[in-house]
Enzyme design. Structure first.
Site, PDB file in Angstrom:
ATOM      1  N   VAL A   1     -30.668 -32.028  -1.554  1.00  0.00           N
ATOM      2  CA  VAL A   1     -30.290 -31.682  -0.183  1.00  0.00           C
ATOM      3  C   VAL A   1     -30.608 -30.203   0.033  1.00  0.00           C
ATOM      4  CG1 VAL A   1     -28.403 -31.547   1.484  1.00  0.00           C
ATOM      5  CG2 VAL A   1     -28.492 -33.442  -0.164  1.00  0.00           C
TER       6      VAL A   1
ATOM      7  N   HIS B   1     -23.518 -31.989  -3.191  1.00  0.00           N
ATOM      8  CA  HIS B   1     -22.525 -32.785  -3.931  1.00  0.00           C
ATOM      9  C   HIS B   1     -22.072 -33.978  -3.085  1.00  0.00           C
ATOM     10  CE1 HIS B   1     -21.767 -28.598  -5.590  1.00  0.00           C
ATOM     11  NE2 HIS B   1     -21.977 -29.266  -6.710  1.00  0.00           N
TER      12      HIS B   1
ATOM     13  N   LYS C   1     -31.802 -31.965  -8.061  1.00  0.00           N
ATOM     14  CA  LYS C   1     -31.820 -30.498  -8.023  1.00  0.00           C
ATOM     15  C   LYS C   1     -31.904 -29.931  -9.450  1.00  0.00           C
ATOM     16  CE  LYS C   1     -30.125 -26.285  -6.797  1.00  0.00           C
ATOM     17  NZ  LYS C   1     -29.269 -25.987  -7.908  1.00  0.00           N
TER      18      LYS C   1
END
Ligand code: AMP
Length: 287
Positions: free
Chosen positions: A179, A40, A152
């Site tokens: 990530v 995030h 994602k």
């Protein structure tokens, strides 16, 4: 770093945005369900880098959970979320109640196009209608902005892009890379559900995707062979219950009959490890 301001009402948010826009500033928007991690944070970083004023929303949207899913136990930690937002330079956090977002009760859901049909759409039938409905509502509340989404949830990003175009909302959807932990596991709020033994098996999803992408890179043109390569790798994890593994065209989410020279494809996997449902994906280009 100081904590960002928090608003809980649509009127409060729009008053702040009106004042910001009056100065000519651009607005970046990062919609989340909270329990924020570095994935995030990367979206917040992208917004802060490109826009003058960054809003993060924290809202666990009941509409996108099926009755048998984890709405009640979805992890929450608003204090830590605000600290992380502040550390990454967010200006404002929108943290509304359910009745603030859905003031007239259950909204007429936004209809999701064909891109939301397979994969996540098939595994979680009401999920994308719930996502599209809340994101449409948030986009309307926000007005003109850039909105940052993680690859994602690659299919979700495609659903949101189409929704914004179809509803003619003045929002540019910006995709940001995934990530990962050092061992390849994609960061996810739901990773806290993993027991230690499951956590050790979890990187198998990424390993499977890399093996599939390598097959594409080596010239394998048959998508079903690439899917078999991914399934072979995933079968190494004894506790993983695979939902799907797939190779699709990234814009349509259709599986091609053959992978043509130079084609860009997307490889996607999903599965359950204990209480955690994990999703992951990578891109690949045919030689
Ligand atoms: P969520 O809070 O799970 O609804 O996610 C909010 C946004 O963060 C979505 O756009 C996700 O795709 C994005 N996101 C979640 N995990 C990651 C990650 N590991 N890397 C990049 N973006 C992510």
């Amino acid at each position: 770093m100081s904590l960002p301001d928090v608003v809980e009402t649509v009127a409060g948010l729009q008053a702040r945005l009106d004042a910001v826009r009056a100065t000519g500033a651009s607005v970046g928007f990062v919609p989340t369900m909270g329990y924020l991690h570095e994935g995030h944070a990367s979206l917040i970083d992208a917004a802060v880098a490109a826009d003058d004023f960054t809003v993060v929303s924290i809202f666990v949207n009941p509409l996108q959970f099926a009755p048998d899913e984890d709405l009640a136990e979805y992890p929450r930690d608003v204090e830590a979320d605000l600290a992380r937002c502040g550390d990454h330079g967010a200006d404002l956090v929108f943290h509304p109640s359910v009745s603030e977002v859905y003031p007239v009760g259950a909204e007429e859901p936004v209809v999701v196009g064909a891109v939301g049909g397979p994969l996540e759409g098939a595994s979680r039938p009401s999920h994308f209608a719930g996502v599209a409905t809340v994101v449409a509502r948030l986009f309307r509340i926000m007005g003109c902005c850039r909105a940052y989404f993680g690859e994602k949830d690659f299919q979700q990003m495609a659903v949101v892009r189409r929704m914004a175009v179809e509803l003619e909302l003045p929002v540019e959807v910006v995709g940001c890379p995934i990530v990962r932990e050092a061992d390849g596991l994609a960061l996810s709020s739901r990773n806290v559900y993993l027991e230690p033994g499951e956590r050790r098996q979890a990187p198998v999803l990424y390993r499977a995707l890399l093996a599939g992408a390598a097959a594409v890179g080596n010239g394998e043109a048959d998508p079903t062979v690439v899917v078999e390569v991914m399934e072979d790798v995933m079968s190494e994890a004894p506790d993983l219950v695979v939902d799907y593994s797939a190779l699709v065209e990234p814009d349509t989410f259709v599986m091609p009959g053959r992978i043509t020279t130079g084609a860009e494809v997307r490889l996607l996997v999903a599965g359950r490890l204990g209480r955690a449902r994990l999703v992951d994906n990578v891109g690949a280009v045919a030689p």
